[in-house]
Design an enzyme around this catalytic site. Sequence first.
Site, PDB file in Angstrom:
ATOM      1  N   ASP A   1       0.801  -1.241   0.103  1.00 47.21           N
ATOM      2  CA  ASP A   1      -0.026   0.021   0.016  1.00 47.21           C
ATOM      3  C   ASP A   1       0.863   1.108   0.098  1.00 47.21           C
ATOM      4  O   ASP A   1       1.417   1.609   0.888  1.00 47.21           O
ATOM      5  CB  ASP A   1      -0.973  -0.072   1.143  1.00 47.21           C
ATOM      6  CG  ASP A   1      -1.833   0.935   1.250  1.00 47.21           C
ATOM      7  OD1 ASP A   1      -1.931   1.825   0.379  1.00 47.21           O
ATOM      8  OD2 ASP A   1      -2.857   1.197   2.065  1.00 47.21           O
TER       9      ASP A   1
ATOM     10  N   ASP B   1      -2.924   2.493  -6.146  1.00 49.39           N
ATOM     11  CA  ASP B   1      -2.055   2.582  -4.967  1.00 49.39           C
ATOM     12  C   ASP B   1      -1.788   1.186  -4.137  1.00 49.39           C
ATOM     13  O   ASP B   1      -1.050   1.210  -3.267  1.00 49.39           O
ATOM     14  CB  ASP B   1      -2.215   3.678  -4.143  1.00 49.39           C
ATOM     15  CG  ASP B   1      -3.552   3.757  -3.406  1.00 49.39           C
ATOM     16  OD1 ASP B   1      -4.352   3.062  -3.596  1.00 49.39           O
ATOM     17  OD2 ASP B   1      -3.498   4.544  -2.355  1.00 49.39           O
ATOM     18  N   GLU B   2      -2.567   0.479  -4.471  1.00 47.70           N
ATOM     19  CA  GLU B   2      -2.458  -1.002  -3.590  1.00 47.70           C
ATOM     20  C   GLU B   2      -2.453  -2.427  -4.462  1.00 47.70           C
ATOM     21  O   GLU B   2      -3.065  -2.213  -5.535  1.00 47.70           O
ATOM     22  CB  GLU B   2      -3.561  -1.208  -2.730  1.00 47.70           C
ATOM     23  CG  GLU B   2      -4.013  -0.065  -1.995  1.00 47.70           C
ATOM     24  CD  GLU B   2      -5.165  -0.428  -0.942  1.00 47.70           C
ATOM     25  OE1 GLU B   2      -5.348  -1.608  -0.457  1.00 47.70           O
ATOM     26  OE2 GLU B   2      -5.838   0.784  -0.633  1.00 47.70           O
TER      27      GLU B   2
END
Length: 398
Positions: free
Chosen positions: A9, A105-106
Amino acid sequence: MERSILHCDLNCFYASVELLTLPQLRSLPVAVCGDPESRHGIVLAKNELAKSFGVRTAETIYQARRKCPELVCIPPHHSRYAQYSQLVNGIYLRYTDLVEPFGIDESWLDITGSKHLFGGDPAAIADAIRAAVKRELGLTLSVGVSFNKIFAKLGSDYKKPDATTVISPENWRSLLYPLPVTDLLFVGRAAAAVLERLHIRTIGQLSMADADVLEAALGKQGRQLHQYANGLDRSPVRPYHLSEPIKSVGNSTTYARNLTTREEVRSAIALLSDSVAMRLRRHGLYCAGVQVGIKDPQFKNISRQKQLGRSTHLMRDISAAAMELIDTAWKYPSPIRLLSVTAIHLTEAAETFEQHSLFETAAEAGSEKQEKIERTVDAIRGKFGAGVIGFGGSKDPL
């Protein structure tokens, strides 16, 4: 064999990417906002310093600045975030081909079959990935290491920023049982309210609850959440090239002042449709349906959708369908605070769903001409920037 799953993350992703080109702001509280000049601008992301003042994602700029008067608000650059997301996933792919993005974003990584190539210690591999991302891209991330996807996600949330947390078969109960049930993936506001009525407030309480009672209260989701809380998630990490297909492409705007005339609405819809059409073409997709959303100043929502006669990725077609929906659902001059346009029922090829007619050849010729125009606009924007050119009638309504 016990699996080794990582959840990576990126920390304060939008803000961190912006600060790569604005290093002078690193010591200041910074927020990336949908519209820094608007009274209704929304905080999309914030750096750690802004977070320490209590600034929250999705609150208005007005609310954020009441908490942090020195907050620096900057506009987003979504194409830049997409570029860095691809670069980061490229680093992950050095360790395994089982990389499943979860948003921009993960990502989950399954290193079960490849960890022996990198020393065999999943925590050490997580640290190596964090170091590579920081060294090569200047970004930090938190990594959860566990034996399933749900617990790996809890691990990446457990300690931030720039940290590795291991949730193992030996320690998961002591680490996770005390956490609020809302920390568990897929426990949203509605599910949390139902669980609260059952006096279930922690992951530990959820794990010890009666699965039949949970299913009666929440349907299949109740039993699934019970399995998650007991470490029984068996969902696989998909290979990167089999990422979940895009199901819809949409855009929305909250306006600085309410829209009250059809001309204002038409201009707003043209701008939104232009953005949606451009993204469809970028992904090589067509839509067979259009959906619009309307929100008034009292936050009442209306949603309408329609099937198209032929699939399209042209701004002209999407805008026309959206206006048709709004004209039948809304009475002017009733004020509009927010509008959204979403392309739905996506396909990878153009298709026709209506019976052939005598006018089809003319319609196809018109579409071909419009296609050339819109792709020319795409090329100009790609070279000189998104704001350099627009379509007639798609000016900012405010």
